[in-house]
Design a protein around this motif. Structure first.
Motif, mmCIF file in Angstrom:
data_model
loop_
_atom_site.group_PDB
_atom_site.id
_atom_site.type_symbol
_atom_site.label_atom_id
_atom_site.label_comp_id
_atom_site.label_asym_id
_atom_site.label_seq_id
_atom_site.Cartn_x
_atom_site.Cartn_y
_atom_site.Cartn_z
ATOM 1 N N ALA A 183 53.323 43.207 45.709
ATOM 2 C CA ALA A 183 52.324 42.410 46.421
ATOM 3 C C ALA A 183 51.311 43.333 47.088
ATOM 4 O O ALA A 183 50.107 43.088 47.058
ATOM 5 N N ARG A 184 51.797 44.434 47.645
ATOM 6 C CA ARG A 184 50.892 45.368 48.314
ATOM 7 C C ARG A 184 49.852 45.923 47.346
ATOM 8 O O ARG A 184 48.676 46.041 47.663
ATOM 9 N N VAL B 185 47.312 43.244 46.557
ATOM 10 C CA VAL B 185 46.444 43.020 47.713
ATOM 11 C C VAL B 185 45.425 44.151 47.845
ATOM 12 O O VAL B 185 44.235 43.927 48.053
ATOM 13 N N GLU B 186 45.887 45.384 47.666
ATOM 14 C CA GLU B 186 44.979 46.526 47.786
ATOM 15 C C GLU B 186 43.887 46.479 46.730
ATOM 16 O O GLU B 186 42.748 46.826 46.977
ATOM 17 N N ALA B 187 44.264 46.045 45.528
ATOM 18 C CA ALA B 187 43.299 46.072 44.424
ATOM 19 C C ALA B 187 42.352 44.873 44.457
ATOM 20 O O ALA B 187 41.223 44.959 43.987
ATOM 21 N N THR B 188 42.802 43.752 44.987
ATOM 22 C CA THR B 188 41.993 42.536 44.873
ATOM 23 C C THR B 188 41.487 42.004 46.213
ATOM 24 O O THR B 188 40.607 41.147 46.225
ATOM 25 N N ALA B 189 42.020 42.508 47.317
ATOM 26 C CA ALA B 189 41.634 42.031 48.654
ATOM 27 C C ALA B 189 41.879 40.535 48.825
ATOM 28 O O ALA B 189 41.127 39.858 49.508
ATOM 29 N N VAL B 190 42.921 40.023 48.174
ATOM 30 C CA VAL B 190 43.298 38.631 48.447
ATOM 31 C C VAL B 190 44.420 38.629 49.474
ATOM 32 O O VAL B 190 45.071 39.644 49.709
ATOM 33 N N PRO C 173 47.862 38.417 51.248
ATOM 34 C CA PRO C 173 49.216 38.714 50.749
ATOM 35 C C PRO C 173 50.029 37.455 50.431
ATOM 36 O O PRO C 173 50.754 37.423 49.437
ATOM 37 N N HIS D 115 35.205 45.713 49.663
ATOM 38 C CA HIS D 115 36.343 45.245 48.879
ATOM 39 C C HIS D 115 37.541 46.174 49.062
ATOM 40 O O HIS D 115 38.665 45.733 49.289
ATOM 41 N N MET E 100 38.889 46.007 52.725
ATOM 42 C CA MET E 100 39.577 44.743 52.937
ATOM 43 C C MET E 100 40.958 44.796 52.288
ATOM 44 O O MET E 100 41.945 44.353 52.875
ATOM 45 N N GLY E 101 41.030 45.358 51.073
ATOM 46 C CA GLY E 101 42.312 45.484 50.368
ATOM 47 C C GLY E 101 43.292 46.316 51.172
ATOM 48 O O GLY E 101 44.445 45.934 51.374
ATOM 49 N N THR E 102 42.833 47.496 51.644
ATOM 50 C CA THR E 102 43.708 48.377 52.427
ATOM 51 C C THR E 102 44.160 47.681 53.706
ATOM 52 O O THR E 102 45.332 47.698 54.069
ATOM 53 N N LEU F 10 44.404 44.466 54.385
ATOM 54 C CA LEU F 10 45.350 43.380 54.136
ATOM 55 C C LEU F 10 46.718 43.925 53.757
ATOM 56 O O LEU F 10 47.751 43.386 54.158
ATOM 57 N N ALA F 11 46.713 45.023 52.976
ATOM 58 C CA ALA F 11 47.988 45.610 52.562
ATOM 59 C C ALA F 11 48.738 46.147 53.775
ATOM 60 O O ALA F 11 49.944 45.936 53.922
#
Lengths: 129, 307
Positions: free
Chosen positions: A40-41, A44-49, A51, B171, B174-176, B178-179
């Motif tokens: 999931a991480r 999330v990192e690749a798509t910014a959606v 979690p 982008h 934001m990804g980092t 959220l992760a």
């Protein structure tokens, strides 16, 4: 590793896009049983959606029996998705119908509108089976 | 009562600047672990709410609880990045992170901070020996976010965090973000005008307007209670429902409604996107407020009270 591409303008819910792209990868043989889905991480990192969106998609794939979560290891493909055997005759019938519609003077959009209307009444809102 | 599953709870919260009410009788609850979009037109009270939650200003009325206590007591657990990204211009990037480490003994996460500063690759990496003074607006934003994330906060408050970043950097960042938030269960509140960008990243929404809460709740719930309807009937046919916005559509009507019961035959119904719901509410400031049960403050017995 599968790379999800999220289209925010498509109108399709983000979690559903992940589910559909995974199914598509299974159909195309890009994922085989035993293959690991990205964490999931990573998604999330690749798509910014969000979690939770990724987790929701993975839960749905698990519910469909396509993948399984192994505690502490990740999410793995359980089975593959071949093309369904019985779509052939259905497609032939539909092609015949589409040809009749065209002969009757209906344009592409007319036909699409008809299909959408029938789909909406056959699969009421929220039902995909 | 300690309440570990609530990140922010406001009861009748107000903030007055002179004669103007920046916030007026706001009541809502933000559950912990959510990524919350804080949206609203200019002057809605977004920045004021964030400053109050960060403990940098005191409410003029009502009560605000953050992480189960007062904002002042929760300071160590909160990271706040203001719109102007206050940093020391004469320090280098590395010095700034060292300062973050010194100010947050025992909890500083150098790796997390460096991940933000380094970005995705050599090209986007910031020179650790560059002075903050010489950085571009977008680069300063990254340093400010690195400081905030390095603190490993339980609650991260971001005022317009990515508005000065280019689309790619936005982008990636934001990804980092959220992760990191997902990994540590961080609650994030970010204000923004860029609805599209937030729609995919956030799972909770707080819409302010004129200092009041107009809508609050999980994003899924907020879209689920609305319908986009199109039909040949007149606006009167939609009367049983709460109509947020209605426009003539040819000879018929196109509207965003909160259905109260089944919608009459002949109306085409679809679930709107979060952006549809937001825009309709922004265009119609008199639409009735909507608080999802999860966003409603709880009384001491644990049952919901409508604000």
């Amino acid at each position: 590793m599968i790379a999800y591409r999220i289209d925010r303008r498509s109108g399709v819910a983000t979690y559903l896009q992940i589910v559909q792209q995974t199914r598509q990868a299974l159909r195309l043989g890009l994922l085989e049983p035993g293959d690991k889905l990205p964490t999931a991480r990573e998604v999330v990192e690749a798509t910014a959606v969000n979690p939770n969106t990724v987790l929701k998609a993975y839960r749905e794939l698990e519910r469909e029996g396509l993948v399984e979560a192994r505690r502490g290891l990740g999410t793995f493909v359980r089975r593959t998705l071949g093309p369904d055997a019985d779509t052939g005759p259905l497609q032939a019938e539909l092609a015949e119908w589409a040809a009749r519609a065209r002969k009757a003077g209906l344009g592409r959009e007319d036909v699409a509108a008809l299909c959408t209307a029938v789909l909406d009444s056959t699969y009421p809102e929220g039902e995909d089976r | 009562m300690t309440d570990t599953d609530t990140a922010i709870e406001a009861r009748g919260l107000g903030k007055r600047f002179g004669r103007r009410n920046a916030l007026d009788a706001c009541s809502f609850r933000l559950p912990a672990g959510r990524i919350c979009a804080l949206v609203g037109p200019n002057g809605a009270g977004k920045s004021t709410l964030l400053t109050l939650a960060a403990g940098l200003a005191r409410p003029s009325g009502g009560e605000l609880r953050v992480l189960g206590t007062t904002p002042a007591e929760a300071r160590r657990e909160i990271a706040y990045v203001a719109q102007d990204k206050a940093l020391f211009p004469q320090l280098t990037v590395a010095d700034t992170l060292r300062l973050g480490a010194d100010l947050n003994p025992g909890r500083w996460d150098q790796e997390a901070a460096e991940r933000i500063v380094h970005g995705d690759g050599a090209e986007s990496a910031l020179d650790p020996y560059a002075k903050v003074r010489g950085l571009s607006g977008g680069q300063r934003t990254r340093v400010a976010l690195a400081l905030a994330l390095g603190k490993r906060p339980a609650l991260l408050l971001l005022d317009e965090p990515v508005s000065d970043l280019d689309p790619l950097a936005r982008h990636q960042l934001m990804g980092t973000l959220l992760a990191e938030a997902a990994e540590h269960g961080t609650t994030v509140v970010m204000s923004s005008h860029i609805l599209g960008e937030l729609a995919g990243a956030c799972d909770f929404l707080l819409l302010l307007g004129g200092g009041r809460v107009r809508m609050a709740g999980p994003a899924d719930d907020l879209t689920a209670v609305h319908r986009l309807v199109t039909g040949p009937g007149g606006a009167a046919e939609l009367a049983p429902h709460t109509v947020i916005e209605s426009r003539p559509h040819g000879r018929g009507q196109s509207a965003l409604i909160r259905p109260e019961g089944p919608v009459g035959p002949g109306w085409e119904c679809e679930e709107p996107s979060l952006e549809d719901v937001l825009l309709a509410h922004l265009r119609n400031p008199s639409a009735p407020a909507l608080l999802a049960p999860e966003a409603t403050v709880r009384d001491l017995a644990g049952t919901g009270v409508q604000a």
